[in-house]
Design an enzyme around this catalytic site. Structure first.
Site, PDB file in Angstrom:
ATOM      1  N   GLY A 185      98.726  83.089  39.050  1.00 16.83           N
ATOM      2  CA  GLY A 185      98.967  84.472  39.463  1.00 16.83           C
ATOM      3  C   GLY A 185     100.042  85.149  38.628  1.00 16.83           C
ATOM      4  O   GLY A 185     100.573  84.577  37.664  1.00 16.83           O
ATOM      5  N   GLN A 186     100.380  86.389  39.009  1.00 19.61           N
ATOM      6  CA  GLN A 186     101.317  87.190  38.210  1.00 19.61           C
ATOM      7  C   GLN A 186     102.680  86.492  38.060  1.00 19.61           C
ATOM      8  O   GLN A 186     103.232  86.445  36.961  1.00 19.61           O
ATOM      9  CB  GLN A 186     101.520  88.565  38.869  1.00 19.61           C
ATOM     10  N   ASP A 222      92.894  74.093  46.446  1.00 18.64           N
ATOM     11  CA  ASP A 222      92.562  75.103  47.452  1.00 18.64           C
ATOM     12  C   ASP A 222      93.594  74.934  48.571  1.00 18.64           C
ATOM     13  O   ASP A 222      93.609  73.913  49.264  1.00 18.64           O
ATOM     14  CB  ASP A 222      91.131  74.852  47.957  1.00 18.64           C
ATOM     15  N   ILE A 223      94.424  75.941  48.721  1.00 20.13           N
ATOM     16  CA  ILE A 223      95.591  75.844  49.606  1.00 20.13           C
ATOM     17  C   ILE A 223      95.188  75.700  51.085  1.00 20.13           C
ATOM     18  O   ILE A 223      95.993  75.315  51.927  1.00 20.13           O
ATOM     19  CB  ILE A 223      96.497  77.086  49.371  1.00 20.13           C
ATOM     20  N   TYR A 248      98.810  92.205  55.228  1.00 17.81           N
ATOM     21  CA  TYR A 248      99.685  91.466  54.304  1.00 17.81           C
ATOM     22  C   TYR A 248     101.111  91.407  54.872  1.00 17.81           C
ATOM     23  O   TYR A 248     101.737  90.344  54.906  1.00 17.81           O
ATOM     24  CB  TYR A 248      99.664  92.178  52.950  1.00 17.81           C
ATOM     25  N   LYS A 255     103.358  88.216  56.173  1.00 16.20           N
ATOM     26  CA  LYS A 255     104.672  87.893  55.607  1.00 16.20           C
ATOM     27  C   LYS A 255     105.741  87.790  56.696  1.00 16.20           C
ATOM     28  O   LYS A 255     106.626  86.932  56.632  1.00 16.20           O
ATOM     29  CB  LYS A 255     105.073  88.920  54.544  1.00 16.20           C
ATOM     30  N   GLY A 259      99.563  78.636  43.351  1.00 14.61           N
ATOM     31  CA  GLY A 259      99.260  79.982  42.850  1.00 14.61           C
ATOM     32  C   GLY A 259      99.754  80.173  41.428  1.00 14.61           C
ATOM     33  O   GLY A 259     100.162  81.267  41.027  1.00 14.61           O
ATOM     34  N   ARG A 307      91.597  78.096  40.637  1.00 15.95           N
ATOM     35  CA  ARG A 307      90.720  77.988  39.473  1.00 15.95           C
ATOM     36  C   ARG A 307      91.566  78.192  38.213  1.00 15.95           C
ATOM     37  O   ARG A 307      92.713  78.641  38.304  1.00 15.95           O
ATOM     38  CB  ARG A 307      89.586  79.011  39.536  1.00 15.95           C
TER      39      ARG A 307
HETATM   40  N1  SER Z   1     103.398  93.819  45.138  1.00 15.66           N
HETATM   41  C1  SER Z   1     103.002  93.567  46.492  1.00 15.66           C
HETATM   42  C2  SER Z   1     101.837  94.408  46.877  1.00 15.66           C
HETATM   43  O1  SER Z   1     101.765  95.522  46.418  1.00 15.66           O
HETATM   44  C3  SER Z   1     104.153  93.834  47.426  1.00 15.66           C
HETATM   45  O2  SER Z   1     104.751  92.655  47.768  1.00 15.66           O
HETATM   46  O3  SER Z   1     101.041  93.967  47.647  1.00 15.66           O
END
Ligand code: SER
Length: 318
Positions: free
Chosen positions: A11-12, A53-54, A142, A146, A8, A36
């Site tokens: 990503g941020q 691709d994970i 999500y 987690k 990743g 990508r």
């Molecule tokens: N920043 C994340 C979200 O908003 C929280 O882990 O999904």
């Protein structure tokens, strides 16, 4: 010396973790990977980079073998708001991806860093200063992924002795790459809007309190945990960490200290508001402080000052 793999990487967090690790070790020591290549992250390909691709387990094993990987920072994941649009896709990427990483790590005896989230907590947990070991019964997919991920990481440690560590990050504020599809993204977008147009329309209510953390503390925390003496870690995985507790109204007020004409209004997104309402207002991170010395540098004032300073220079160059 064995190398580090970051998944990743576009990503941020990845766009800043890779250069941070490369500056600490060496460019060749850190392999970046992503599904990508984003044009604005081309700089990551100046060192070792692999398209990955994970969800393809053989591809992970091949990269580990090719580079002699010893540690994996597994950042590839969908975030909370995107997850509600396609829960099945989130499960595939977040859970199947993690299973693939853990299996590859087991085969090659790699250490793993797994970022979890405040999203593991749901409406049943205490809202204020949520303790480390509070009930984790989330209502977002999500959050469910987690919690399952945290438990799986603990299991792989217990069953196979793998060295797996992780943090529960709150909303991450940063100025390099934009966050993608999270409930806390407003806390980044607000800075761009303040500097570009002097106005921001927020998708969360003005009094929605959620903890945040600034990127330099994200990076410092991950490294400090991975380098901590394992003998002192009772939890190992899923540590609450935080440094800023803030609402949109308070963040706007802090920005207004430097941009007095800045204005904010609110158009609530019901999906993201429901997620925010199910999360804690603030986290208790005392266990991380006790077990491995978590000690963030940035509070609301310092973070806001630095964000506006760095971003205004960046936007002038565009
Ligand atoms: N920043 C994340 C979200 O908003 C929280 O882990 O999904």
């Amino acid at each position: 010396m064995k190398k580090i793999l970051v998944t990743g990487a576009m990503g941020q967090i990845g766009t800043e973790l890779v250069p941070y690790l490369r500056s600490l070790y060496s460019v060749d020591q850190v392999v970046a990977s992503g599904r990508r290549i984003h044009e604005e992250c081309l700089f990551l390909t100046a060192g070792p980079f692999e398209l990955l691709d994970i969800t393809k387990s053989e591809a992970i094993a091949a990269i580990i073998k090719k580079y002699n990987i010893g540690t994996i920072y597994h950042l590839a994941s969908l975030l909370s708001a995107t997850g509600e649009q396609d829960p099945q896709l989130l499960w595939k990427i977040n859970m199947n991806g993690l299973v693939n990483i853990l299996e590859a790590a087991r085969e090659a005896d790699c250490s793993v860093f797994f970022p979890s989230s405040i999203a593991v907590f749901g409406p049943d947990a205490p809202r204020i200063k949520t303790p480390q070991d509070a009930l984790t019964r989330p209502t977002s997919i999500y959050g469910v992924s987690k919690v399952a991920g945290e438990l799986l990481c603990d299991y792989y440690h217990l069953k196979y002795g793998l060295d797996i560590r992780g943090l529960r990050y709150p909303g991450v504020i940063s100025n390099a790459a934009l966050p993608g599809g999270g409930t806390t993204d407003y806390a980044v977008h607000i800075f761009y809007a303040a500097l570009k147009s002097g106005h921001y329309t927020c998708f969360l209510k003005e009094d929605s309190s959620i903890d945040m953390i600034y990127m330099p503390d994200v990076l410092k925390g991950a490294l400090k945990l991975m380098e901590a003496d394992p003998g002192k870690l009772k939890h190992r995985n899923a540590f609450n960490v935080s440094s800023i507790t803030v609402t949109p109204r308070q963040l706007a007020a802090e920005i207004r200290k430097q941009i007095p004409d800045f204005t904010i209004d609110y158009e609530i997104d019901p999906v993201r508001q429901a997620i925010a309402d199910s999360w804690p207002d603030s986290l208790d991170d005392s266990v991380a402080r006790e077990e491995w010395g978590w000690n963030p540098n940035y509070d609301l004032v310092a973070m806001t000052r630095d964000m506006l300073d760095v971003l205004s220079k960046k936007l002038q160059q565009e």
